[in-house]
Design an enzyme around this catalytic site. Structure first.
Site, PDB file in Angstrom:
ATOM      1  N   ASP A 187      56.959  48.809 -10.634  1.00 27.96           N
ATOM      2  CA  ASP A 187      57.077  48.115 -11.911  1.00 27.96           C
ATOM      3  C   ASP A 187      58.560  47.838 -12.177  1.00 27.96           C
ATOM      4  O   ASP A 187      59.377  48.754 -12.207  1.00 27.96           O
ATOM      5  CB  ASP A 187      56.490  48.997 -13.019  1.00 27.96           C
ATOM      6  CG  ASP A 187      56.478  48.317 -14.377  1.00 27.96           C
ATOM      7  OD1 ASP A 187      57.052  47.222 -14.516  1.00 27.96           O
ATOM      8  OD2 ASP A 187      55.903  48.905 -15.313  1.00 27.96           O
ATOM      9  N   CYS A 196      51.575  47.289 -21.024  1.00 25.75           N
ATOM     10  CA  CYS A 196      52.927  46.989 -21.484  1.00 25.75           C
ATOM     11  C   CYS A 196      53.084  47.471 -22.936  1.00 25.75           C
ATOM     12  O   CYS A 196      52.824  48.636 -23.226  1.00 25.75           O
ATOM     13  CB  CYS A 196      53.202  45.499 -21.327  1.00 25.75           C
ATOM     14  SG  CYS A 196      54.927  45.026 -21.497  1.00 25.75           S
ATOM     15  N   HIS A 234      54.013  45.548 -12.360  1.00 23.19           N
ATOM     16  CA  HIS A 234      53.705  45.749 -13.777  1.00 23.19           C
ATOM     17  C   HIS A 234      52.347  45.191 -14.177  1.00 23.19           C
ATOM     18  O   HIS A 234      51.600  45.829 -14.903  1.00 23.19           O
ATOM     19  CB  HIS A 234      54.803  45.089 -14.619  1.00 23.19           C
ATOM     20  CG  HIS A 234      54.691  45.355 -16.087  1.00 23.19           C
ATOM     21  ND1 HIS A 234      54.998  46.572 -16.648  1.00 23.19           N
ATOM     22  CD2 HIS A 234      54.304  44.546 -17.117  1.00 23.19           C
ATOM     23  CE1 HIS A 234      54.818  46.512 -17.954  1.00 23.19           C
ATOM     24  NE2 HIS A 234      54.386  45.293 -18.267  1.00 23.19           N
TER      25      HIS A 234
END
Length: 421
Positions: free
Chosen positions: A328, A234, A362
């Site tokens: 994601d 991230c 994600h």
């Protein structure tokens, strides 16, 4: 007599286990339930239904779950599908050193949808899932401005050094570093906001802080001194890519579902200053489940006005591996990784690799982490959507974890995979 065998009963959280039941009535519907309580006392639970064979056996390595939280032959399905009993919680090990997660496995005759005090399992087991191997040492890091925890494998080394960075929620997250150390890496879990005396929010990413962390790691006598690897997810992946682009200490980089540009905040390094692409918060989506989808808030990196925000990964000393979940729903990670690879090839850099996984979301974490499609975040009033499909995502986690270790070991230490501790 009914038997329930789990092997091994004590293992690292990223290791698979084998589950076998015997002594049951032939062709009997059974329910296997797994549950645990995290360090805050929150309950997580999963279930699967199986049909015994003609001898009254069920072997999860070969037999398909007919229903429950998943279907098909998935030996680790009960671990993958652990879900919070209260909504929007994420299972995350905080104290990796002193205790494992205790996963309780229970076998019931017939179909059991919910555990009650009136139901009694015919067999039970408790499995210990550790996030640190015996002999791994944890050293609290408070040197200069740097805050984190260094995990060292047993022995004299030297070991390949890795800096481990998580996302913009901040704090010190250690479970990935402790597992990396359990597999032979000297891994520094690095905090950069919302921990100890660090800023409570991310304003400017100062790469000199991360360079200081790399130098601290390289000065340790148990760490190979030629350069470090970086693993980030991230916002941490964005920072990892910036480190690769500007810091000569970085020898190999793994970016998990990140971007190819500076976003939201500014980035500085010595005389360099890059203003990030502004978040477009008006494009934030609220899903039918009441969670936030952040995907569309990141600006279009193809716009000319954002050209200077793109990270010059072609300057990176070593190879870069992008690991991407194609479902994601926090970042458009696949687009960003493809743009990064195209830029690298344009400038003649051939060692940028993209491995994307259909159905993965994600939060691509080590295999010990169950699937988490949505969870509450510290900085947002509503939960965040991470995306992904259970089976595809968890299979991707197993592949990503193996590829991450191989990539780092080969490109830092120049040697193939070692046997686990």
């Amino acid at each position: 007599m009914v038997g329930l065998v789990v092997s091994p009963e004590v293992a690292l959280a990223d290791e698979p286990v084998k589950i076998h039941a015997w002594g049951l009535p032939p062709h009997q519907l059974i329910t296997l339930i797994a549950w645990l309580k995290d360090e805050k006392g929150q309950m997580f639970q999963s279930r699967a239904f199986y049909q015994t064979d003609s001898k009254g056996n069920v072997d999860l390595d070969h037999d398909a779950a007919t229903g429950g939280d998943f279907q098909g032959v998935h030996p680790m399905g009960l671990f993958w599908s652990l879900k919070p009993c209260s909504p929007f919680l994420r299972l995350m090990k905080r104290d990796v050193m002193s205790s494992p997660f205790h996963v309780h496995l229970e076998l019931y005759l017939n179909m059991i949808l919910n555990r009650t005090s009136e139901e009694f399992p015919v067999a039970t087991k408790v499995v210990e899932r550790w996030y640190v191997a015996p002999g791994v040492q944890r050293i609290q890091i408070q040197q200069g401005k740097v805050r984190g925890a260094l995990f060292l494998p047993p022995g004299d080394g030297p070991f390949p050094g890795v800096i481990d960075i998580f996302g913009g929620v901040g704090g010190l997250v250690e479970f990935r570093s402790s597992l990396l150390a359990s597999h032979g890496f000297a891994s520094l879990a690095l905090a950069y906001i919302a921990y100890d005396d660090l800023p409570s929010y991310l304003g400017i990413v100062d790469l000199e802080y991360f360079e200081e962390a790399a130098n601290i790691l390289l000065r340790n006598p148990k760490v190979l001194g030629d350069g470090v690897g970086v693993v980030g997810v991230c916002k941490g992946a964005e920072i990892a890519l910036a480190m690769a682009s500007y810091l000569p200490q970085v020898k190999a980089t793994v970016c998990i579902n990140g971007t190819n540009a500076v976003n939201g905040n500014s980035l500085s390094y010595r005389d360099l200053q890059i203003d990030g692409i502004p978040y477009q918060v008006d494009r934030l989506l609220v899903t039918d489940f009441g969670s936030l989808e952040w995907t569309y808030t990141l600006g279009d990196t193809k716009k000319p006005e954002y050209e200077d925000c793109i990270l010059p990964l072609e300057k990176a000393r070593g190879p870069i591996l992008f690991l991407v979940g194609e479902k994601d729903r926090n970042y458009d990670s696949l687009t960003f990784s493809k743009e990064a690879k195209a830029r690298a090839e344009k400038f003649g850099k051939k060692d940028v690799h993209v491995h994307s996984f259909p159905g993965a979301g994600h939060l691509l974490e080590p295999p010990g982490a169950p699937f988490c499609p949505v969870s509450q975040s510290t900085f947002f009033p509503l939960p965040l959507t991470w995306g992904g499909d259970l089976i595809a995502h968890c299979k991707a986690q197993e592949t990503c974890w193996r590829e991450t270790q191989d990539f780092l070991r080969i490109n830092i230490a120049g040697c193939p995979r070692q046997s686990k501790l």
